[in-house]
Scaffold this active site. Sequence first.
Site, PDB file in Angstrom:
ATOM      1  N   LYS A  37      73.629  15.680  57.077  1.00  0.00           N
ATOM      2  CA  LYS A  37      74.515  15.623  58.226  1.00  0.00           C
ATOM      3  C   LYS A  37      73.889  14.966  59.451  1.00  0.00           C
ATOM      4  CE  LYS A  37      78.112  16.666  57.392  1.00  0.00           C
ATOM      5  NZ  LYS A  37      79.180  17.569  56.978  1.00  0.00           N
TER       6      LYS A  37
ATOM      7  N   SER B  23      73.790  24.043  47.929  1.00  0.00           N
ATOM      8  CA  SER B  23      74.693  22.950  47.529  1.00  0.00           C
ATOM      9  C   SER B  23      73.937  21.912  46.697  1.00  0.00           C
ATOM     10  CB  SER B  23      75.365  22.306  48.742  1.00  0.00           C
ATOM     11  OG  SER B  23      74.449  21.559  49.512  1.00  0.00           O
TER      12      SER B  23
END
Length: 362
Positions: A58, A300
């Site tokens: 991100k 994840s």
Amino acid sequence: MTESSDVKARLTNGRGRLFDSIVDTIGDTPVIRVNRLAPDGVTVYVKAEFFNPAASVKDRLAISIIETAERNGSLKPGQTVVEATSGNTGIGLAMVCAAKGYPLVVTMADSFSVERRQVMRYLGAKVVLTPRAQKGLGMYRKARELSEANGWFFAGQFETEANAQIHQDTTAREILGDFDGQRLDYFVTGYGTGGTVAGVGRVLRKERPATKIILSEPANAQIVGSGTAQERGADQSPAVSHPAFEPHPIQGWTPDFIPYVLQEAIDGKYYDELIPVAGPDGMKWARELAAKEGIFTGVSGGSTFAVAMQVAQSAEPGSVILAMLPDTGERYLSTPLFEPFGADMNDEELAISRSTPGFQMD
Ligand code: PMP
């Protein structure tokens, strides 16, 4: 100095440049071969996004949102930035905002790991918690409310074009460059906003059409797999919580709505297969990657790798698979990922301690 033929000398020469800012170190993450876990005859690589300066994929989105808004004038010097985030976007934005001098307010449901809040505050951000019962939509609406009430810049990761664009311009180009002249049969990713799959999908569909794109989502929150469309408002924001959503342990994946950014990948058929994965399976594979390969990723990443290993089991011999690892395992110290690892010595460690006479704890 002599060295055996299979041991490389580890001499380094620097990067050949001096960096003007931490934000210039974002991207160009390494693709690394998995050597001990992959089945025979299939090559599995991971793209290790924890090499970014704030340790997640991100960081790319954060610099893209801020610099796009600087360029088009929607973000003024010194203006406060506000965003709803499950953590990594907030950490990336906090890093970028600190480097560029913007105050940052993050809204986050109180269900996400405590270390995420502390890291954002450490990076100078303010973290406003929202009740977990109001799910992702609650923190999202709180960010919009604060933006409207105060004239703050709303980052809008779930809708902004700056999201998929940065993956098109960086993540996808890096994959093309690193696999230039090499086989790449499968690209495996999950989704949170969908920026990764939308941006990489745009490019792979055009430049590497033979590469199969595998998308994954939590087994107990198959909102894409359900086939039920997302209701949206005029500004593309979600109007309701998706009926197929259930809270799941894969932080950063699948909010309780189908983001507009992800919708492009669904409508454009950017993925060939949608394979669900159970959170505990993802955690098991994250621990395996750490203990057997030295590759330290979060839930994840483990979940994406679990799907890659499933694909590897039935892939034809010689296949090459690339799995995204979005962040670092250090972001999950207080979560079930680390449950097997206590602070005290376990039986095996105690046995080692007692095997020689000195320096025992008991
Ligand atoms: N894993 C983690 C840990 C994340 O924070 C995110 C982003 N929310 C993702 C995966 C998914 O990435 P994207 O938003 O690009 O779909």
